[in-house]
Design a protein around this motif. Structure first.
Motif, mmCIF file in Angstrom:
data_model
loop_
_atom_site.group_PDB
_atom_site.id
_atom_site.type_symbol
_atom_site.label_atom_id
_atom_site.label_comp_id
_atom_site.label_asym_id
_atom_site.label_seq_id
_atom_site.Cartn_x
_atom_site.Cartn_y
_atom_site.Cartn_z
ATOM 1 N N ARG A 179 0.854 -1.185 0.000
ATOM 2 C CA ARG A 179 0.000 0.000 0.000
ATOM 3 C C ARG A 179 0.890 1.236 0.000
ATOM 4 O O ARG A 179 1.931 1.263 0.671
ATOM 5 N N TYR A 180 0.479 2.246 -0.743
ATOM 6 C CA TYR A 180 1.297 3.459 -0.839
ATOM 7 C C TYR A 180 1.294 4.221 0.486
ATOM 8 O O TYR A 180 0.244 4.437 1.103
ATOM 9 N N SER A 181 2.487 4.600 0.924
ATOM 10 C CA SER A 181 2.639 5.363 2.163
ATOM 11 C C SER A 181 2.994 6.808 1.821
ATOM 12 O O SER A 181 4.088 7.072 1.306
ATOM 13 N N PRO A 182 2.087 7.748 2.091
ATOM 14 C CA PRO A 182 2.387 9.160 1.789
ATOM 15 C C PRO A 182 3.616 9.664 2.540
ATOM 16 O O PRO A 182 4.393 10.455 2.006
ATOM 17 N N SER A 183 3.791 9.208 3.791
ATOM 18 C CA SER A 183 4.923 9.703 4.582
ATOM 19 C C SER A 183 6.255 9.193 4.040
ATOM 20 O O SER A 183 7.252 9.912 4.019
ATOM 21 N N LYS A 184 6.268 7.925 3.598
ATOM 22 C CA LYS A 184 7.498 7.344 3.053
ATOM 23 C C LYS A 184 7.638 7.586 1.553
ATOM 24 O O LYS A 184 8.699 7.368 0.972
ATOM 25 N N LYS A 185 6.518 8.005 0.940
ATOM 26 C CA LYS A 185 6.475 8.278 -0.495
ATOM 27 C C LYS A 185 6.862 7.053 -1.334
ATOM 28 O O LYS A 185 7.563 7.150 -2.336
#
Length: 337
Positions: A179-185
């Motif tokens: 799943r895409y993590s906005p914080s880790k980009k």
């Protein structure tokens, strides 16, 4: 005649070719080689000669104890002893005698000769003709359930292949879908929370310190043995889905198609790829029932390319297990899960 007298020196000459292209092992003709030995040497051979054909046989000194799926003793090296015994097959392979092999039909030899002539195959050293004749005999053993394979069938084998393994693949897919993590980009595996519902009670676990996913990862590494999400999804699609991906009608078709084409590529006087594929299909028509495989040249070319891309290695399996995979990381033939 269905029985064909095969000179042992001819078989020995093509053994490396059969091994590379058709998954051959000498044990496939163990019965035929032993029959020749006992026929030619009913009183045995001298001890001095026997000494040159002794084979090591290992056996365990202790009985294995099973303490569960993560018990290291299942896989830890166990103390073994070595015993030596005379190997009649090894001895007879160094002789000038013959073995008797059984072909699929009375006129297979004549039809094979016609096939070579039809395609203008000179086969000056006889490698192609003898190889395809031996492969036909191997396939006859396969059809009759008489073929030696390294796959050991136990009471757990089919339940593992047909019921347990697809569930393991689905679990692996769930654990490794990112799943895409906005914080880790970037995309990351989802480790928490994990919800379990047994129909009576539902709980949600935080998977603290990744204790559960680590446990499942270790378990699947041993008993499933896939290396990537793509590999798991491919197996689910090709083996277990209702609408399967690209594959031949059965594993024997794949093996003989792959082996025959590469045999012709290496040793044939036929130079064009399309003609090599056409001859491969014509040979398959000698062995397989009409309509049991796709004899389209373009399809065959694409299938061979697909097998090569997947790193295909020819290996004979029993009919019951030929379409399935085992875990390469599980050395046990008894504990499949």
């Amino acid at each position: 005649m269905r029985d064909y007298i095969l000179p042992i020196p001819e078989l020995k000459k093509i053994e490396p070719i059969l091994t590379e292209y058709f998954g051959y092992k000498r044990a496939i003709f163990e019965n035929e080689l032993s029959a020749t030995y006992y026929h030619e040497y009913p009183n045995g051979i001298s001890e001095d000669i026997c000494k040159n054909y002794m084979t090591d046989y290992s056996f365990l000194n202790t009985i294995a104890v099973d303490n569960g799926v993560f018990d290291y003793k299942r896989y830890a090296p166990k103390s073994t002893s070595i015993s030596k015994a005379f190997n009649p097959s090894s001895f007879i392979m160094d002789s000038e005698h013959n073995i008797l092999i059984t072909l699929p039909s009375n006129n297979l030899l004549e039809r094979l000769i016609d096939l070579l002539q039809k395609h203008g195959e000179t086969d000056n050293d006889g490698v192609i003709g003898i190889s395809l004749l031996v492969v036909a005999a191997i396939y006859e053993k396969y059809k009759n359930g008489e073929l030696y394979t390294e796959v050991v069938i136990s009471e757990n084998t089919l339940p593992y292949l047909k019921q347990v393994r697809p569930e393991m693949l689905e679990l692996y897919e769930l654990l490794n879908t990112k799943r895409y993590s906005p914080s880790k980009k970037k995309e990351l595996r989802v480790f928490s929370p994990i919800t379990i519902d047994n129909g009576v009670k539902k709980i949600t676990l935080d998977n603290s310190c990744y204790w559960l996913t680590d446990l499942l990862d270790n378990y699947l590494h041993i008993y499933l043995g896939v290396n990537s999400l793509e590999e798991a999804q491919q197996e689910l699609k090709e083996v277990y889905s209702q609408k399967k991906g690209r594959k031949a009608n059965n594993a024997a078709h794949n093996l003989i198609m792959y082996g025959t084409f590469h045999l012709l590529q290496r040793y044939s006087s036929i130079k064009t790829k399309s003609e090599q594929i056409r001859m491969t299909l014509d040979y398959m028509e000698l062995l397989f029932e009409a309509g049991s495989f796709n004899n389209d040249e373009n399809y065959t070319n694409a299938t061979i390319a697909y097998l090569v891309k997947q790193g295909y290695k020819p290996q004979w399996k029993t009919k019951q297990t030929e379409d399935y995979n085992f875990s390469p990381n599980n050395q046990s033939t008894e504990h499949l899960w």
